[in-house]
Design an enzyme around this catalytic site. Structure first.
Site, PDB file in Angstrom:
ATOM      1  N   CYS A 130      -4.934  11.241  -1.649  1.00  0.00           N
ATOM      2  CA  CYS A 130      -5.705  11.527  -0.434  1.00  0.00           C
ATOM      3  C   CYS A 130      -6.605  10.347  -0.067  1.00  0.00           C
ATOM      4  CB  CYS A 130      -6.544  12.782  -0.639  1.00  0.00           C
ATOM      5  SG  CYS A 130      -7.609  13.206   0.750  1.00  0.00           S
ATOM      6  N   CYS A 133     -10.128  11.369   0.910  1.00  0.00           N
ATOM      7  CA  CYS A 133     -10.983  11.687  -0.238  1.00  0.00           C
ATOM      8  C   CYS A 133     -11.394  10.445  -1.017  1.00  0.00           C
ATOM      9  CB  CYS A 133     -10.252  12.639  -1.180  1.00  0.00           C
ATOM     10  SG  CYS A 133      -9.516  14.091  -0.395  1.00  0.00           S
ATOM     11  N   ASP A 134     -10.444   9.547  -1.276  1.00  0.00           N
ATOM     12  CA  ASP A 134     -10.659   8.474  -2.247  1.00  0.00           C
ATOM     13  C   ASP A 134     -10.546   7.060  -1.695  1.00  0.00           C
ATOM     14  OD1 ASP A 134     -10.868  10.512  -4.165  1.00  0.00           O
ATOM     15  OD2 ASP A 134      -8.710  10.505  -4.517  1.00  0.00           O
TER      16      ASP A 134
END
Length: 300
Positions: A130, A133-134
């Site tokens: 993701c 997300c990251d």
């Protein structure tokens, strides 16, 4: 018999449990794996409101503590079927059958893995699924995006804004995502693509990714790309096998429902990543959980 049975204890399921319990309904949560779901694999979360940063495990623990404090019941079981008998919902598991007035399906969807040596050990150590997300963790670094469909193109587009270099690794002779998106992406000076290539493994040091091994099917050559991060974007797999034959699933295995979270089976709702939707984030999962729980509670 329970008022509401919730299948799955990720953010959607736990939020549904919280809302149902606050509505003074009896609640059973059934989970086959890890309480908290996919978020427990995220070493750092920075896009959940109210917290500048925390790990997935920390967020899952906070959710669990809150739900437990309201008296939820939990069962560690694998669900194998769902049957409606004269309005009674029977959740069939490997260990028995649980009956409820209503059911909320919140089993989530897992990112499809490559299935190559070293992948599982390096998740959170350079392998991610993701970019939202990251991606920020790899600012100024070189990353590889595995895949060539729209999901991979969207991941690569987001990463290209902050990463030094983004390399797409596609197993086909061309990218399969939207042509305009692909053209715009490849026009960027820090983005390139390698075709006809599959990932055969990873290089790492001290538990962190240092490279991705690739095999080119067209040339038969093996090589390695030095990268700090790898984003696997080859699709999602909804955890809905137990619903096959019920008529609740679309062609991809997701539970069909609109924003009301109601399914075609009366008294059965769906929340989170396993339902048909365009955005799959922790915040959208919790929103679904609240929506489904309030709708289910109104029937009890």
């Amino acid at each position: 018999m329970y008022d509401i049975i919730i299948i799955g204890a990720g953010p959607a399921g736990l939020t549904a449990a919280l809302y149902a319990l606050r509505a003074e309904k009896s609640v059973l949560v059934i989970e086959k794996g890890v309480f908290g779901g996919q978020i427990t694999f995220s070493p750092k979360i920075e896009n959940y409101p109210g917290f500048a940063a925390l790990s997935g495990n920390e967020l899952a623990d906070k959710m669990m503590e809150q739900v437990l404090s309201h008296g939820a019941e939990f069962e560690m079981e694998t669900v194998t079927g769902l049957v409606d008998e004269n309005g009674v919902k029977k959740v069939v598991t490997e260990g028995g059958v649980f009956e409820g007035k209503t059911v909320i399906i919140a089993t989530g969807a897992a990112h499809r893995h490559l299935g190559v040596p070293g992948e599982e050990e390096l998740i959170g150590g350079g392998i991610s699924f993701c970019a939202v997300c990251d991606g920020a963790f790899y600012s100024g670094q070189t990353v590889a995006v595995i895949g060539g469909g729209n999901s991979a193109l969207q991941e690569a587009t987001l990463l290209s804004d902050t990463c030094k270099e983004v390399i797409l690794v596609q197993n086909l002779p061309q990218l399969t995502g939207e042509k305009r998106l692909a053209d715009e992406l490849l026009a960027k000076p820090n983005v390139s693509a390698i075709y006809n290539s599959t990932v055969s493994g990873f290089e790492s040091e001290n538990g962190a990714v240092t490279g991705v091994k690739i095999h080119n099917a067209a040339t038969g050559e093996d090589g390695a790309l030095p990268v700090e991060g790898v984003f696997v974007a080859i699709g999602l797999v909804p955890a809905t096998d137990f619903l096959k034959g019920t008529g609740l699933l679309d062609e991809y295995g997701y539970v069909k429902a609109d924003e009301s979270c109601r399914t075609a089976m009366p008294g059965v709702f769906v929340a989170g990543d396993c339902r048909t939707k365009s955005v799959r984030q922790i915040t959208t999962a919790t929103a679904d959980g609240a929506t489904a729980a309030l709708a289910a509670a109104a029937l009890c």
